[in-house]
Structure formats: structure tokens, C-alpha cells
Design a protein around this motif. Structure first.
Motif, PDB file in Angstrom:
ATOM      1  N   PRO A  44      27.825  47.352  63.901  1.00 15.67           N
ATOM      2  CA  PRO A  44      27.051  46.527  62.965  1.00 15.67           C
ATOM      3  C   PRO A  44      26.317  45.368  63.647  1.00 15.67           C
ATOM      4  CG  PRO A  44      29.313  46.789  62.195  1.00 15.67           C
ATOM      5  CD  PRO A  44      29.233  47.475  63.516  1.00 15.67           C
ATOM      6  N   CYS A  45      26.853  44.901  64.800  1.00 19.06           N
ATOM      7  CA  CYS A  45      26.197  43.763  65.460  1.00 19.06           C
ATOM      8  C   CYS A  45      24.813  44.139  65.998  1.00 19.06           C
ATOM      9  CB  CYS A  45      27.073  43.208  66.583  1.00 19.06           C
ATOM     10  SG  CYS A  45      27.530  44.378  67.867  1.00 19.06           S
ATOM     11  N   TYR A  46      24.497  45.430  66.062  1.00 18.68           N
ATOM     12  CA  TYR A  46      23.174  45.830  66.556  1.00 18.68           C
ATOM     13  C   TYR A  46      22.221  46.223  65.433  1.00 18.68           C
ATOM     14  CZ  TYR A  46      25.670  45.979  70.973  1.00 18.68           C
ATOM     15  OH  TYR A  46      26.419  45.640  72.062  1.00 18.68           O
ATOM     16  N   SER A  47      22.709  46.192  64.196  1.00 20.85           N
ATOM     17  CA  SER A  47      21.813  46.591  63.111  1.00 20.85           C
ATOM     18  C   SER A  47      20.846  45.446  62.827  1.00 20.85           C
ATOM     19  CB  SER A  47      22.620  46.947  61.863  1.00 20.85           C
ATOM     20  OG  SER A  47      23.171  45.780  61.332  1.00 20.85           O
ATOM     21  N   GLY A  48      19.673  45.791  62.430  1.00 21.03           N
ATOM     22  CA  GLY A  48      18.709  44.763  62.055  1.00 21.03           C
ATOM     23  C   GLY A  48      18.048  44.057  63.214  1.00 21.03           C
ATOM     24  N   ILE A  49      18.238  44.553  64.441  1.00 21.60           N
ATOM     25  CA  ILE A  49      17.528  43.942  65.567  1.00 21.60           C
ATOM     26  C   ILE A  49      16.104  44.508  65.589  1.00 21.60           C
ATOM     27  CG2 ILE A  49      17.431  43.713  68.091  1.00 21.60           C
ATOM     28  CD1 ILE A  49      20.440  43.906  68.181  1.00 21.60           C
ATOM     29  N   ALA A  50      15.129  43.629  65.710  1.00 22.59           N
ATOM     30  CA  ALA A  50      13.726  44.075  65.716  1.00 22.59           C
ATOM     31  C   ALA A  50      13.469  44.961  66.935  1.00 22.59           C
ATOM     32  CB  ALA A  50      12.809  42.859  65.745  1.00 22.59           C
ATOM     33  N   GLU A  51      12.458  45.820  66.829  1.00 28.78           N
ATOM     34  CA  GLU A  51      12.111  46.704  67.958  1.00 28.78           C
ATOM     35  C   GLU A  51      11.571  45.876  69.120  1.00 28.78           C
ATOM     36  OE1 GLU A  51      12.818  49.926  67.818  1.00 28.78           O
ATOM     37  OE2 GLU A  51      13.549  49.580  65.788  1.00 28.78           O
ATOM     38  N   GLN A  53      12.986  44.422  71.774  1.00 27.86           N
ATOM     39  CA  GLN A  53      13.657  43.227  72.278  1.00 27.86           C
ATOM     40  C   GLN A  53      14.060  43.412  73.749  1.00 27.86           C
ATOM     41  OE1 GLN A  53      14.428  40.341  70.168  1.00 27.86           O
ATOM     42  NE2 GLN A  53      12.794  41.432  69.120  1.00 27.86           N
TER      43      GLN A  53
END
Lengths: 157, 84
Positions: A44-51, A53
């Protein structure tokens, strides 16, 4: 003694997304434990990271690494207690912890935990975390205290 | 340095580390709770470190008394048999 994932769930109250231990490979109650945590891109800590990065944006958060080690220490303490002892360990302090290198999706972390002292309802653990032959963290002192299970949270049915 | 001074310096070091202070900030008679905002968990941590360092057992009931460096020294001296 080796503990598969299901057995960990009978010991630890943690569940998704905060159960941060996959397996215990060996444990000598009262002394030491070696546990495994696999990090994947599905965390879950990697969800929602913008493309787009930078690569280090995907470093596994230090807080979760420390918590994962702490869960290993909790399992060790729980297996070291006398029969009939109740209560759950609550993580209360970390001292002299050094993060040596970042952990990324695909890495398998091995925690080597030593139980240093159990006294006055508190336990102190120390140890290190590894990815392959690289040490990723050193834990000087991790403290937990025991609290009645019903004082912490009621388990969901 | 007298034996008492050595013990006081060692205890000051332990207390300072747990309370995240510099050793020279820990005054002999300052109350841990009132002066340094210590709580019961820090008190247990101090007690555990002392027991480990000096290989001595101190009853948890003594925690209430161990509210300053001087008081800690008195309690430990009593249980460790120090003639300070």
C-alpha cells in the motif's frame, strides 16, 4: 523452529496492511529469531505514487522497516514467555537504530533479532536487517511493554 | 574520583540517554517528571538499564521513589550493596 505465515497470524494481532512479517525461519525462544519480510510493488505504501518519479521514491519507508523488525521482536518475546502469560506487546521506543541502505520492491529482508532483556513487563530486543549479504539496518535497542489485549483493541470478527 | 562519584556519573549517563538529554543537563535532585517530562515508560527503561549494567534486581515498587538522580542512586546503592 520455523513458523509459516498462518502461525504468525495466530501470534500477532496485526493484519493487512500492518502485518509486516511473512515467515519466521528459525527461533530459539528467549534468545534469537530470524524472520523474513518480502517487499513488493503491491505494498500500500506504493499506491498513489505519480508516474515518472525518481527511483528513490520507491524506497521502502524506514518506519515500516522498523515496525517489521519490531514484529519479529514481538514474535520472539511471545514465544519466550511462560505458558499462561497473557497480554500483547506494544512497541514503545527505538534507540540507536541506523539505516544503512534503502530497501526496494523485490528485496527480501531478513531480520536477525536478539532478545536482550525482559524485566518489569518490558522487553528489549536488538539486532540487524539484511537484504542478501547487505546489512540494511542496525537496531541498538527496541523496547516493548506488555499491555492487556482487551485494553488495546477489540479484534474484528 | 570516589566510588560515589563514579556511580553518579554512570547513572547520570544512563538517565541522560533515556531522557534524551546531555549528561550535564541532568541535575542531581531535579524531578524527572516535572523537570524533564519523563513518563512511566522512561522510568521502566531507566530501571531496566540499571539492572542490566549492575546485574542487580530492583523491585518495581521502588520506581515511585526513583524520581531524581540522587534518589535513583540511593535505591540502587541499597539493592546493589554499595557503600557510597
Amino acid at each position: 523452529m520455523r513458523l509459516e505465515h498462518g502461525e504468525l497470524r495466530t501470534l500477532l494481532p496485526h493484519r493487512y496492511p500492518m502485518l509486516l512479517l511473512d515467515r519466521v525461519d528459525s527461533v530459539e525462544p528467549g534468545v534469537s529469531l530470524e524472520a523474513v519480510k518480502a517487499v513488493t510493488g503491491c505494498e500500500p505504501c506504493y499506491s498513489g505514487i505519480a508516474e515518472g518519479q525518481a527511483p528513490d521514491r520507491y524506497a521502502y519507508p524506514a518506519s515500516l522497516l522498523i515496525e517489521s523488525f519490531g514484529q519479529g521482536a514481538a514474535v520472539l518475546w511471545l514465544l519466550s514467555r511462560g505458558p499462561g502469560t497473557t497480554g500483547l506487546p506494544m512497541f514503545t521506543a527505538a534507540r540507536d537504530c541506523v539505516l544503512l541502505r534503502q530497501v526496494y520492491p523485490g528485496d527480501v529482508i531478513r531480520h536477525r533479532v536478539r532478545l536482550e532483556q525482559v524485566v518489569h513487563g518490558a522487553a528489549f530486543a536488538a539486532g540487524s536487517s539484511w537484504v542478501g549479504t547487505d546489512q540494511v539496518a542496525e537496531f541498538g535497542s527496541m523496547m516493548a511493554v506488555v499491555r492487556p489485549a482487551d485494553a488495546i483493541a477489540e479484534r474484528k470478527r | 574520583m570516589s566510588e560515589r562519584d563514579t556511580h553518579m556519573a554512570e547513572l547520570r549517563e544512563i538517565v541522560a540517554e533515556v531522557l534524551e538529554l546531555e549528561p550535564e543537563e541532568v541535575a542531581d535532585t531535579a524531578d524527572f517528571v516535572e523537570e524533564y517530562e519523563a513518563d512511566s515508560l522512561r522510568a521502566i527503561e531507566i530501571l531496566a538499564r540499571i539492572e542490566k549494567k549492575y546485574k542487580v534486581e530492583i523491585p518495581q515498587a521502588e520506581l515511585n521513589e526513583m524520581r531524581s538522580l540522587k534518589a535513583v542512586h540511593e535505591v540502587v546503592a541499597r539493592h546493589a550493596g554499595w557503600q557510597d
